[in-house]
Design a protein around this motif. Structure first.
Motif, PDB file in Angstrom:
ATOM      1  N   TRP A 197       8.672   6.359   6.379  1.00 54.82           N
ATOM      2  CA  TRP A 197       8.110   5.584   7.482  1.00 54.82           C
ATOM      3  C   TRP A 197       7.507   4.303   6.963  1.00 54.82           C
ATOM      4  O   TRP A 197       6.839   4.288   5.932  1.00 54.82           O
ATOM      5  N   THR A 198       7.761   3.235   7.679  1.00 57.85           N
ATOM      6  CA  THR A 198       7.097   1.961   7.442  1.00 57.85           C
ATOM      7  C   THR A 198       6.509   1.535   8.775  1.00 57.85           C
ATOM      8  O   THR A 198       7.244   1.389   9.760  1.00 57.85           O
ATOM      9  N   PRO A 199       5.190   1.369   8.876  1.00 59.73           N
ATOM     10  CA  PRO A 199       4.583   1.015  10.163  1.00 59.73           C
ATOM     11  C   PRO A 199       4.998  -0.387  10.617  1.00 59.73           C
ATOM     12  O   PRO A 199       5.354  -1.237   9.799  1.00 59.73           O
ATOM     13  N   GLN A 200       4.951  -0.597  11.919  1.00 59.89           N
ATOM     14  CA  GLN A 200       5.218  -1.910  12.504  1.00 59.89           C
ATOM     15  C   GLN A 200       4.062  -2.840  12.165  1.00 59.89           C
ATOM     16  O   GLN A 200       2.911  -2.403  12.076  1.00 59.89           O
ATOM     17  N   PRO A 201       4.316  -4.120  11.989  1.00 57.59           N
ATOM     18  CA  PRO A 201       3.212  -5.064  11.771  1.00 57.59           C
ATOM     19  C   PRO A 201       2.210  -4.992  12.929  1.00 57.59           C
ATOM     20  O   PRO A 201       2.606  -4.955  14.089  1.00 57.59           O
ATOM     21  N   GLY A 202       0.939  -4.874  12.600  1.00 54.99           N
ATOM     22  CA  GLY A 202      -0.107  -4.812  13.614  1.00 54.99           C
ATOM     23  C   GLY A 202      -0.364  -3.430  14.174  1.00 54.99           C
ATOM     24  O   GLY A 202      -1.277  -3.246  14.981  1.00 54.99           O
ATOM     25  N   GLN A 203       0.434  -2.412  13.789  1.00 51.83           N
ATOM     26  CA  GLN A 203       0.262  -1.055  14.305  1.00 51.83           C
ATOM     27  C   GLN A 203      -1.029  -0.449  13.760  1.00 51.83           C
ATOM     28  O   GLN A 203      -1.383  -0.641  12.595  1.00 51.83           O
ATOM     29  N   ALA A 204      -1.756   0.309  14.603  1.00 51.91           N
ATOM     30  CA  ALA A 204      -2.958   1.016  14.163  1.00 51.91           C
ATOM     31  C   ALA A 204      -2.542   2.165  13.253  1.00 51.91           C
ATOM     32  O   ALA A 204      -1.649   2.941  13.598  1.00 51.91           O
ATOM     33  N   GLY A 263      -8.494   9.521  -4.900  1.00 51.20           N
ATOM     34  CA  GLY A 263      -8.222   9.414  -6.324  1.00 51.20           C
ATOM     35  C   GLY A 263      -9.421   8.865  -7.070  1.00 51.20           C
ATOM     36  O   GLY A 263     -10.414   8.440  -6.483  1.00 51.20           O
ATOM     37  N   PRO A 264      -9.326   8.853  -8.393  1.00 51.86           N
ATOM     38  CA  PRO A 264     -10.457   8.438  -9.216  1.00 51.86           C
ATOM     39  C   PRO A 264     -10.869   6.981  -9.004  1.00 51.86           C
ATOM     40  O   PRO A 264     -12.023   6.634  -9.178  1.00 51.86           O
ATOM     41  N   GLU A 265      -9.940   6.138  -8.624  1.00 52.84           N
ATOM     42  CA  GLU A 265     -10.258   4.724  -8.432  1.00 52.84           C
ATOM     43  C   GLU A 265     -10.382   4.345  -6.962  1.00 52.84           C
ATOM     44  O   GLU A 265     -10.498   3.177  -6.632  1.00 52.84           O
ATOM     45  N   GLY A 266     -10.333   5.327  -6.075  1.00 53.22           N
ATOM     46  CA  GLY A 266     -10.438   5.049  -4.645  1.00 53.22           C
ATOM     47  C   GLY A 266      -9.280   4.238  -4.107  1.00 53.22           C
ATOM     48  O   GLY A 266      -9.447   3.399  -3.237  1.00 53.22           O
ATOM     49  N   SER A 267      -8.090   4.494  -4.643  1.00 55.08           N
ATOM     50  CA  SER A 267      -6.906   3.756  -4.208  1.00 55.08           C
ATOM     51  C   SER A 267      -6.601   4.048  -2.745  1.00 55.08           C
ATOM     52  O   SER A 267      -6.604   5.208  -2.324  1.00 55.08           O
ATOM     53  N   PRO A 268      -6.313   3.014  -1.925  1.00 58.88           N
ATOM     54  CA  PRO A 268      -5.996   3.256  -0.515  1.00 58.88           C
ATOM     55  C   PRO A 268      -4.610   3.862  -0.359  1.00 58.88           C
ATOM     56  O   PRO A 268      -3.685   3.550  -1.103  1.00 58.88           O
ATOM     57  N   CYS A 269      -4.473   4.755   0.606  1.00 57.37           N
ATOM     58  CA  CYS A 269      -3.190   5.386   0.920  1.00 57.37           C
ATOM     59  C   CYS A 269      -3.073   5.464   2.433  1.00 57.37           C
ATOM     60  O   CYS A 269      -3.940   6.011   3.108  1.00 57.37           O
ATOM     61  N   LEU A 270      -2.006   4.905   2.982  1.00 57.55           N
ATOM     62  CA  LEU A 270      -1.754   4.969   4.417  1.00 57.55           C
ATOM     63  C   LEU A 270      -1.207   6.361   4.715  1.00 57.55           C
ATOM     64  O   LEU A 270      -0.212   6.767   4.126  1.00 57.55           O
ATOM     65  N   VAL A 271      -1.871   7.120   5.596  1.00 60.09           N
ATOM     66  CA  VAL A 271      -1.478   8.515   5.817  1.00 60.09           C
ATOM     67  C   VAL A 271      -0.949   8.809   7.210  1.00 60.09           C
ATOM     68  O   VAL A 271      -0.477   9.903   7.461  1.00 60.09           O
ATOM     69  N   GLY A 272      -0.995   7.887   8.138  1.00 58.83           N
ATOM     70  CA  GLY A 272      -0.449   8.190   9.448  1.00 58.83           C
ATOM     71  C   GLY A 272      -0.842   7.183  10.496  1.00 58.83           C
ATOM     72  O   GLY A 272      -1.486   6.183  10.217  1.00 58.83           O
ATOM     73  N   ALA A 273      -0.407   7.490  11.714  1.00 62.59           N
ATOM     74  CA  ALA A 273      -0.673   6.646  12.870  1.00 62.59           C
ATOM     75  C   ALA A 273      -1.049   7.550  14.036  1.00 62.59           C
ATOM     76  O   ALA A 273      -0.845   8.767  13.971  1.00 62.59           O
ATOM     77  N   PRO A 274      -1.590   6.989  15.113  1.00 63.59           N
ATOM     78  CA  PRO A 274      -1.936   7.827  16.264  1.00 63.59           C
ATOM     79  C   PRO A 274      -0.728   8.614  16.760  1.00 63.59           C
ATOM     80  O   PRO A 274       0.399   8.129  16.691  1.00 63.59           O
ATOM     81  N   GLU A 275      -0.967   9.836  17.216  1.00 66.15           N
ATOM     82  CA  GLU A 275       0.089  10.717  17.704  1.00 66.15           C
ATOM     83  C   GLU A 275       0.811  10.104  18.898  1.00 66.15           C
ATOM     84  O   GLU A 275       0.197   9.510  19.778  1.00 66.15           O
ATOM     85  N   ALA A 276       2.124  10.277  18.924  1.00 63.40           N
ATOM     86  CA  ALA A 276       2.937   9.774  20.028  1.00 63.40           C
ATOM     87  C   ALA A 276       2.675  10.601  21.283  1.00 63.40           C
ATOM     88  O   ALA A 276       2.479  11.811  21.209  1.00 63.40           O
ATOM     89  N   GLU A 277       2.677   9.953  22.424  1.00 60.50           N
ATOM     90  CA  GLU A 277       2.509  10.671  23.690  1.00 60.50           C
ATOM     91  C   GLU A 277       3.706  11.569  23.932  1.00 60.50           C
ATOM     92  O   GLU A 277       4.825  11.230  23.596  1.00 60.50           O
ATOM     93  N   GLY A 278       3.465  12.734  24.510  1.00 55.96           N
ATOM     94  CA  GLY A 278       4.552  13.641  24.853  1.00 55.96           C
ATOM     95  C   GLY A 278       4.959  14.573  23.727  1.00 55.96           C
ATOM     96  O   GLY A 278       5.879  15.346  23.881  1.00 55.96           O
ATOM     97  N   THR A 279       4.272  14.514  22.593  1.00 51.39           N
ATOM     98  CA  THR A 279       4.591  15.415  21.493  1.00 51.39           C
ATOM     99  C   THR A 279       3.940  16.766  21.759  1.00 51.39           C
ATOM    100  O   THR A 279       2.765  16.854  22.062  1.00 51.39           O
ATOM    101  N   MET A 322       0.851  -1.183   0.000  1.00 49.74           N
ATOM    102  CA  MET A 322       0.000   0.000   0.000  1.00 49.74           C
ATOM    103  C   MET A 322       0.890   1.238   0.000  1.00 49.74           C
ATOM    104  O   MET A 322       1.936   1.266   0.642  1.00 49.74           O
ATOM    105  N   THR A 323       0.472   2.246  -0.704  1.00 50.28           N
ATOM    106  CA  THR A 323       1.219   3.501  -0.749  1.00 50.28           C
ATOM    107  C   THR A 323       1.161   4.200   0.607  1.00 50.28           C
ATOM    108  O   THR A 323       0.123   4.231   1.262  1.00 50.28           O
ATOM    109  N   VAL A 324       2.289   4.757   1.044  1.00 52.32           N
ATOM    110  CA  VAL A 324       2.347   5.554   2.267  1.00 52.32           C
ATOM    111  C   VAL A 324       2.494   7.004   1.840  1.00 52.32           C
ATOM    112  O   VAL A 324       3.419   7.353   1.118  1.00 52.32           O
ATOM    113  N   CYS A 325       1.550   7.866   2.266  1.00 48.58           N
ATOM    114  CA  CYS A 325       1.552   9.278   1.887  1.00 48.58           C
ATOM    115  C   CYS A 325       1.964  10.111   3.093  1.00 48.58           C
ATOM    116  O   CYS A 325       1.258  10.138   4.101  1.00 48.58           O
TER     117      CYS A 325
END
Length: 85
Positions: free
Chosen positions: A11-18, A25-41, A1-4
């Motif tokens: 960034w490459t997420p850890q296996p099982g990470q939320a 896009g025109p074809e509804g292509s999935p794009c991974l855009v982020g993960a929950p914010e880290a604590e303490g940021t 999957m594309t990471v945007c």
């Protein structure tokens, strides 16, 4: 999957990470855009981390904070002076 992500981020997420996936896009292509914010940021800071206790933080007051072991490939210059081991 594309990471945007913003320019300069890699960034490459850890296996099982939320993660957030957006279909766009025109074809509804999935794009991974982020993960929950880290604590303490703090708003306006950037915190890059791969494991607890290891990371790089760019602070709002202009500091670069490194956490964990640091290795330098190439030359290291501190206040205009090259540091030689």
């Amino acid at each position: 999957m594309t990471v945007c992500l913003p320019g300069g981020y890699h960034w490459t997420p850890q296996p099982g990470q939320a993660v957030l996936v957006v279909k766009s896009g025109p074809e509804g292509s999935p794009c991974l855009v982020g993960a929950p914010e880290a604590e303490g940021t703090v708003p306006g800071e950037v915190w890059l981390s791969v494991a607890p206790g290891v990371g790089v933080r760019l602070t709002k007051d202009g500091k670069l904070r490194l956490q964990g072991p640091v290795e330098v490939d190439g030359t290291l210059t501190v206040n205009g002076q090259e540091v030689v081991p």
